[in-house]
Scaffold this motif. Structure first.
Motif, PDB file in Angstrom:
ATOM      1  N   MET A   1       0.835  -1.182   0.000  1.00 19.12           N
ATOM      2  CA  MET A   1       0.000   0.000   0.000  1.00 19.12           C
ATOM      3  C   MET A   1       0.882   1.249   0.000  1.00 19.12           C
ATOM      4  N   ARG A   2       1.950   1.202   0.757  1.00 15.49           N
ATOM      5  CA  ARG A   2       2.829   2.357   0.871  1.00 15.49           C
ATOM      6  C   ARG A   2       3.516   2.646  -0.462  1.00 15.49           C
ATOM      7  N   ASN A   3       3.867   1.609  -1.193  1.00 22.71           N
ATOM      8  CA  ASN A   3       4.477   1.800  -2.505  1.00 22.71           C
ATOM      9  C   ASN A   3       3.511   2.437  -3.489  1.00 22.71           C
ATOM     10  N   SER A   4       2.256   2.100  -3.408  1.00 19.69           N
ATOM     11  CA  SER A   4       1.270   2.684  -4.323  1.00 19.69           C
ATOM     12  C   SER A   4       1.085   4.180  -4.043  1.00 19.69           C
ATOM     13  N   VAL A   5       1.191   4.597  -2.775  1.00 23.51           N
ATOM     14  CA  VAL A   5       1.095   6.019  -2.431  1.00 23.51           C
ATOM     15  C   VAL A   5       2.301   6.757  -2.989  1.00 23.51           C
ATOM     16  N   HIS A   7       4.081   5.812  -5.499  1.00 18.68           N
ATOM     17  CA  HIS A   7       3.930   5.773  -6.947  1.00 18.68           C
ATOM     18  C   HIS A   7       2.935   6.842  -7.414  1.00 18.68           C
ATOM     19  N   ASN A   8       1.821   6.994  -6.701  1.00 18.46           N
ATOM     20  CA  ASN A   8       0.833   8.020  -7.038  1.00 18.46           C
ATOM     21  C   ASN A   8       1.420   9.422  -6.890  1.00 18.46           C
ATOM     22  N   ASN A   9       2.195   9.662  -5.821  1.00 18.22           N
ATOM     23  CA  ASN A   9       2.844  10.967  -5.629  1.00 18.22           C
ATOM     24  C   ASN A   9       3.826  11.253  -6.758  1.00 18.22           C
ATOM     25  N   LEU A  10       4.576  10.238  -7.137  1.00 18.01           N
ATOM     26  CA  LEU A  10       5.537  10.395  -8.225  1.00 18.01           C
ATOM     27  C   LEU A  10       4.811  10.725  -9.530  1.00 18.01           C
ATOM     28  N   LEU A  11       3.734  10.010  -9.799  1.00 24.55           N
ATOM     29  CA  LEU A  11       2.950  10.287 -11.005  1.00 24.55           C
ATOM     30  C   LEU A  11       2.343  11.683 -10.965  1.00 24.55           C
ATOM     31  N   PHE A  12       1.872  12.097  -9.797  1.00 20.80           N
ATOM     32  CA  PHE A  12       1.298  13.436  -9.639  1.00 20.80           C
ATOM     33  C   PHE A  12       2.356  14.504  -9.915  1.00 20.80           C
ATOM     34  N   GLU A  13       3.555  14.328  -9.369  1.00 23.70           N
ATOM     35  CA  GLU A  13       4.640  15.297  -9.583  1.00 23.70           C
ATOM     36  C   GLU A  13       5.068  15.327 -11.050  1.00 23.70           C
ATOM     37  N   GLN A  14       5.152  14.172 -11.676  1.00 23.91           N
ATOM     38  CA  GLN A  14       5.501  14.133 -13.090  1.00 23.91           C
ATOM     39  C   GLN A  14       4.431  14.821 -13.934  1.00 23.91           C
ATOM     40  N   ASN A  15       3.190  14.599 -13.592  1.00 22.24           N
ATOM     41  CA  ASN A  15       2.092  15.228 -14.316  1.00 22.24           C
ATOM     42  C   ASN A  15       2.161  16.754 -14.185  1.00 22.24           C
ATOM     43  N   ARG A  16       2.441  17.250 -12.985  1.00 24.43           N
ATOM     44  CA  ARG A  16       2.587  18.703 -12.785  1.00 24.43           C
ATOM     45  C   ARG A  16       3.749  19.248 -13.594  1.00 24.43           C
ATOM     46  N   SER A  17       4.862  18.503 -13.622  1.00 25.52           N
ATOM     47  CA  SER A  17       6.024  18.932 -14.404  1.00 25.52           C
ATOM     48  C   SER A  17       5.692  18.991 -15.890  1.00 25.52           C
ATOM     49  N   PHE A  18       4.981  17.985 -16.388  1.00 26.47           N
ATOM     50  CA  PHE A  18       4.584  17.988 -17.795  1.00 26.47           C
ATOM     51  C   PHE A  18       3.614  19.122 -18.106  1.00 26.47           C
TER      52      PHE A  18
END
Length: 88
Positions: A1-5, A7-18
């Motif tokens: 569960m902790r890895n998915s959080v 992973h979601n934070n990483l995806l969120f940050e990448q999305n903001r950067s894009f």
């Protein structure tokens, strides 16, 4: 569960950067289109009669034609006003 959080934070940050990068590129394209438009269709400047006269005077007064004309006029005036001694 902790890895998915993470992973979601990483995806969120990448999305903001894009999204930021997309905005920068989009703004650059808009600015380039404006520059191209100004080059191909320059804005028409409305000038008054006095400004046109001033431009003509400045164009002549700062030219080699004026400098040469003034120098020749000065020489002609100077040679005309020199008094020569009379020979008796």
């Amino acid at each position: 569960m902790r890895n998915s959080v993470k992973h979601n934070n990483l995806l969120f940050e990448q999305n903001r950067s894009f999204e930021k990068l997309h905005k920068i590129v989009s703004d650059a394209i808009d600015a380039e289109e404006l520059i191209i438009l100004n080059i191909t269709h320059p804005p028409v400047e409305i000038i008054s009669r006095g400004q046109r006269i001033s431009d003509v005077v400045a164009k002549f007064g700062g030219s080699w034609n004026f400098i040469i004309y003034f120098f020749l006029s000065y020489l002609a005036y100077g040679s005309h006003s020199i008094s020569f001694p009379s020979v008796i």
